[in-house]
Design a protein around this motif. Structure first.
Motif, PDB file in Angstrom:
ATOM      1  N   SER A  84      94.629  37.064  -7.305  1.00 52.93           N
ATOM      2  CA  SER A  84      95.252  35.610  -7.554  1.00 52.93           C
ATOM      3  C   SER A  84      94.848  35.071  -8.895  1.00 52.93           C
ATOM      4  CB  SER A  84      94.909  34.556  -6.456  1.00 52.93           C
ATOM      5  OG  SER A  84      93.481  34.398  -6.409  1.00 52.93           O
ATOM      6  N   THR A  85      93.555  35.607  -9.288  1.00 52.98           N
ATOM      7  CA  THR A  85      92.958  35.274 -10.659  1.00 52.98           C
ATOM      8  C   THR A  85      92.415  36.295 -11.392  1.00 52.98           C
ATOM      9  OG1 THR A  85      92.481  33.006  -9.557  1.00 52.98           O
ATOM     10  CG2 THR A  85      91.577  33.395 -11.758  1.00 52.98           C
ATOM     11  N   ILE A  86      92.787  36.483 -12.633  1.00 46.86           N
ATOM     12  CA  ILE A  86      92.138  37.645 -13.443  1.00 46.86           C
ATOM     13  C   ILE A  86      91.221  36.915 -14.562  1.00 46.86           C
ATOM     14  CG2 ILE A  86      92.636  39.466 -14.914  1.00 46.86           C
ATOM     15  CD1 ILE A  86      95.512  38.332 -12.591  1.00 46.86           C
ATOM     16  N   ILE A  87      89.997  37.432 -14.597  1.00 47.20           N
ATOM     17  CA  ILE A  87      89.075  36.983 -15.548  1.00 47.20           C
ATOM     18  C   ILE A  87      88.794  37.642 -16.689  1.00 47.20           C
ATOM     19  CG2 ILE A  87      86.676  36.024 -15.914  1.00 47.20           C
ATOM     20  CD1 ILE A  87      88.628  34.401 -13.835  1.00 47.20           C
ATOM     21  N   ASN A 106     103.590  36.611 -14.934  1.00 42.22           N
ATOM     22  CA  ASN A 106     104.223  35.278 -14.821  1.00 42.22           C
ATOM     23  C   ASN A 106     103.043  34.078 -14.429  1.00 42.22           C
ATOM     24  OD1 ASN A 106     106.163  33.348 -15.101  1.00 42.22           O
ATOM     25  ND2 ASN A 106     106.889  33.316 -12.992  1.00 42.22           N
ATOM     26  N   ALA A 107     101.895  34.344 -14.968  1.00 43.22           N
ATOM     27  CA  ALA A 107     100.616  33.463 -14.510  1.00 43.22           C
ATOM     28  C   ALA A 107     100.422  32.463 -15.471  1.00 43.22           C
ATOM     29  CB  ALA A 107      99.399  34.328 -14.403  1.00 43.22           C
ATOM     30  N   GLY A 108      99.639  31.179 -15.244  1.00 41.89           N
ATOM     31  CA  GLY A 108      99.154  30.572 -15.911  1.00 41.89           C
ATOM     32  C   GLY A 108      98.048  30.948 -16.887  1.00 41.89           C
ATOM     33  N   LEU A 109      97.925  30.580 -18.272  1.00 40.60           N
ATOM     34  CA  LEU A 109      96.813  31.171 -18.907  1.00 40.60           C
ATOM     35  C   LEU A 109      96.052  29.850 -19.501  1.00 40.60           C
ATOM     36  CD1 LEU A 109      95.394  33.362 -20.745  1.00 40.60           C
ATOM     37  CD2 LEU A 109      97.197  33.008 -22.348  1.00 40.60           C
ATOM     38  N   VAL A 110      94.595  30.174 -19.270  1.00 40.18           N
ATOM     39  CA  VAL A 110      93.662  29.351 -19.753  1.00 40.18           C
ATOM     40  C   VAL A 110      92.662  30.056 -20.425  1.00 40.18           C
ATOM     41  CG1 VAL A 110      92.003  27.486 -19.338  1.00 40.18           C
ATOM     42  CG2 VAL A 110      94.024  27.834 -17.498  1.00 40.18           C
ATOM     43  N   GLU A 136      95.212  21.768 -16.089  1.00 39.57           N
ATOM     44  CA  GLU A 136      95.541  21.869 -14.710  1.00 39.57           C
ATOM     45  C   GLU A 136      96.487  23.014 -14.556  1.00 39.57           C
ATOM     46  OE1 GLU A 136      97.174  19.518 -10.826  1.00 39.57           O
ATOM     47  OE2 GLU A 136      97.574  18.530 -12.861  1.00 39.57           O
ATOM     48  N   VAL A 137      96.363  24.001 -13.870  1.00 38.47           N
ATOM     49  CA  VAL A 137      96.996  25.314 -13.702  1.00 38.47           C
ATOM     50  C   VAL A 137      97.788  25.155 -12.449  1.00 38.47           C
ATOM     51  CG1 VAL A 137      97.097  27.773 -13.935  1.00 38.47           C
ATOM     52  CG2 VAL A 137      95.427  26.598 -15.116  1.00 38.47           C
ATOM     53  N   LEU A 138      99.024  25.144 -12.312  1.00 35.71           N
ATOM     54  CA  LEU A 138      99.940  25.085 -10.996  1.00 35.71           C
ATOM     55  C   LEU A 138     100.249  26.389 -10.596  1.00 35.71           C
ATOM     56  CD1 LEU A 138     101.292  21.560 -11.727  1.00 35.71           C
ATOM     57  CD2 LEU A 138      99.597  22.203 -10.324  1.00 35.71           C
ATOM     58  N   SER A 139     100.376  27.243 -11.468  1.00 36.70           N
ATOM     59  CA  SER A 139     101.219  28.687 -11.151  1.00 36.70           C
ATOM     60  C   SER A 139     100.376  29.215  -9.977  1.00 36.70           C
ATOM     61  CB  SER A 139     101.311  29.687 -12.247  1.00 36.70           C
ATOM     62  OG  SER A 139      99.726  29.770 -12.799  1.00 36.70           O
ATOM     63  N   ASP A 140     100.989  30.174  -9.110  1.00 32.87           N
ATOM     64  CA  ASP A 140     100.267  30.805  -8.127  1.00 32.87           C
ATOM     65  C   ASP A 140      99.196  31.817  -8.646  1.00 32.87           C
ATOM     66  OD1 ASP A 140     101.782  29.652  -6.274  1.00 32.87           O
ATOM     67  OD2 ASP A 140     103.370  31.293  -6.117  1.00 32.87           O
ATOM     68  N   LYS A 141      99.623  32.475  -9.795  1.00 33.83           N
ATOM     69  CA  LYS A 141      98.630  33.281 -10.217  1.00 33.83           C
ATOM     70  C   LYS A 141      98.179  32.628 -11.503  1.00 33.83           C
ATOM     71  CE  LYS A 141     100.589  37.777  -8.680  1.00 33.83           C
ATOM     72  NZ  LYS A 141      99.556  37.780  -7.658  1.00 33.83           N
ATOM     73  N   LYS A 142      96.732  32.905 -11.902  1.00 30.47           N
ATOM     74  CA  LYS A 142      96.027  32.525 -13.155  1.00 30.47           C
ATOM     75  C   LYS A 142      95.408  33.617 -13.740  1.00 30.47           C
ATOM     76  CE  LYS A 142      95.035  28.275 -10.240  1.00 30.47           C
ATOM     77  NZ  LYS A 142      95.700  28.933  -9.195  1.00 30.47           N
ATOM     78  N   VAL A 143      95.447  33.361 -15.027  1.00 33.08           N
ATOM     79  CA  VAL A 143      94.718  34.329 -15.979  1.00 33.08           C
ATOM     80  C   VAL A 143      93.446  33.362 -16.743  1.00 33.08           C
ATOM     81  CG1 VAL A 143      94.619  35.635 -18.055  1.00 33.08           C
ATOM     82  CG2 VAL A 143      96.306  35.847 -16.287  1.00 33.08           C
ATOM     83  N   ILE A 144      92.181  33.689 -16.645  1.00 28.38           N
ATOM     84  CA  ILE A 144      91.436  32.588 -17.507  1.00 28.38           C
ATOM     85  C   ILE A 144      90.369  33.676 -18.421  1.00 28.38           C
ATOM     86  CG2 ILE A 144      89.344  30.960 -17.109  1.00 28.38           C
ATOM     87  CD1 ILE A 144      90.530  30.588 -14.011  1.00 28.38           C
TER      88      ILE A 144
END
Length: 314
Positions: A84-87, A106-110, A136-144
């Motif tokens: 769900s999250t990639i670091i 198709n993930a949110g990127l921080v 704030e990241v609202l997508s199901d998947k996140k990249v940080i």
């Protein structure tokens, strides 16, 4: 599930351990597991067991990959592990690969996180570190991507499983012909202590005291951009907005006025010490400790004090 990408093809870097620690703490926060994906050959991967990694996917067949290949590797690992999250670490590789991975998933990127998420909100530095933003990241998947030397390395003992993982990543479009490393030098991005010099040193022949102080302290050496541009010091020592951004525990600036472009690359330092003859130098406004004085008088005295301190300690 949390997935961490780390470069381990050779020595395991501090940035890799920071990213692993961040991912492991995020997994603990969310009551899930943490997997690390890497490439190349390294026999020290069990080290990550001390930092909360439960499983490692090792693409040993992948050698000298480019960013396109690495993005395919990470995406394949994310899909395999249903992450769900990639670091990533916010280093050169992370800045090149993380956006590609975010686009593919198709993930949110921080970019450049400096703290663990709180709910779906992540803190980052903005305006060259002069302010903070909460994304704030609202997508199901996140990249940080995690800013180096911002979250620290933590110890979470776990058992670890290393699994061979060699998905199809295509052929490299960028070929690395040769890699040259500065043997015996401390890497600036990973340095805990940095001694830096500017034009106030008047010439390259006066850099001996900078190197002597750095050696005594176990520090890396650095310089301002004008010093690198006029050839007094190599460009790989240039720190600042257009050079290397660093965040050591101690940054000693000698003969550097502290222009905004330089400050932008060093203002995440935990403690800044400035030595300058000009009491009005802008660097003093950012300094934790300042000495108004001639570097050619102050630094030799500082060197002698360090020598006496070390001799007394022994």
């Amino acid at each position: 599930m949390i997935l961490v990408f780390a470069e381990t093809n050779g020595k395991i870097s501090k940035a890799a351990l920071e990213a692993a620690s961040y991912g492991a703490n995020l997994a603990k926060q969310n009551n899930t597991s943490c997997t690390l994906v890497t490439y190349g050959n390294n026999n020290d991967l069990n080290l990550f067991a001390k930092h909360g990694i439960n499983k490692i996917l090792q693409a040993s067949a992948l050698q000298n990959p480019d960013s396109a290949q690495l993005s395919k590797l990470v995406v394949a690992a994310a899909e395999k592990e249903n992450a769900s999250t990639i670091i990533f670490s916010h280093d050169l590789t992370g800045r090149a690969v993380a956006p590609r991975v975010a686009a593919r998933l198709n993930a949110g990127l921080v970019s450049g996180a400096v703290a663990l998420p709180e709910a779906n909100t992540i803190k980052v530095n903005v305006f060259s570190g002069k302010a903070a933003a909460y994304v704030e990241v609202l997508s199901d998947k996140k990249v940080i991507s995690v800013m180096p030397n911002s979250v620290g390395i933590t110890t979470i003992d776990t058992s670890i499983n290393i699994e061979s993982f060699n998905p199809e990543t295509g052929t490299a479009k960028v070929i690395v012909k040769e890699t040259k490393k500065n043997e015996g030098e401390i890497s600036l991005p990973e340095a805990e202590l940095v001694v830096s010099g500017g034009r106030g040193l008047k010439g390259p022949e006066n850099w001996g005291m900078i190197e002597e102080l750095a050696k005594l302290l176990g520090a890396a050496t650095a310089c301002s951009r004008p010093v690198a541009d006029i050839g007094w010091r190599p460009h790989h020592e240039h720190v600042g907005q257009t050079g290397i951004a660093i965040a050591p525990n101690l940054y000693i600036a000698i003969g550097i006025s502290g222009a905004i472009q330089h400050l932008a690359g060093v203002n995440r330092s935990k403690v800044i010490v400035v030595i300058n003859t000009d009491a009005e130098a802008p660097f003093f406004k950012a300094a934790d400790y300042g000495i108004v004085g001639d570097a050619f008088e102050v630094v030799p005295k500082l060197i002698e004090s360090v020598k006496k301190f070390k001799a007394a300690a022994n």
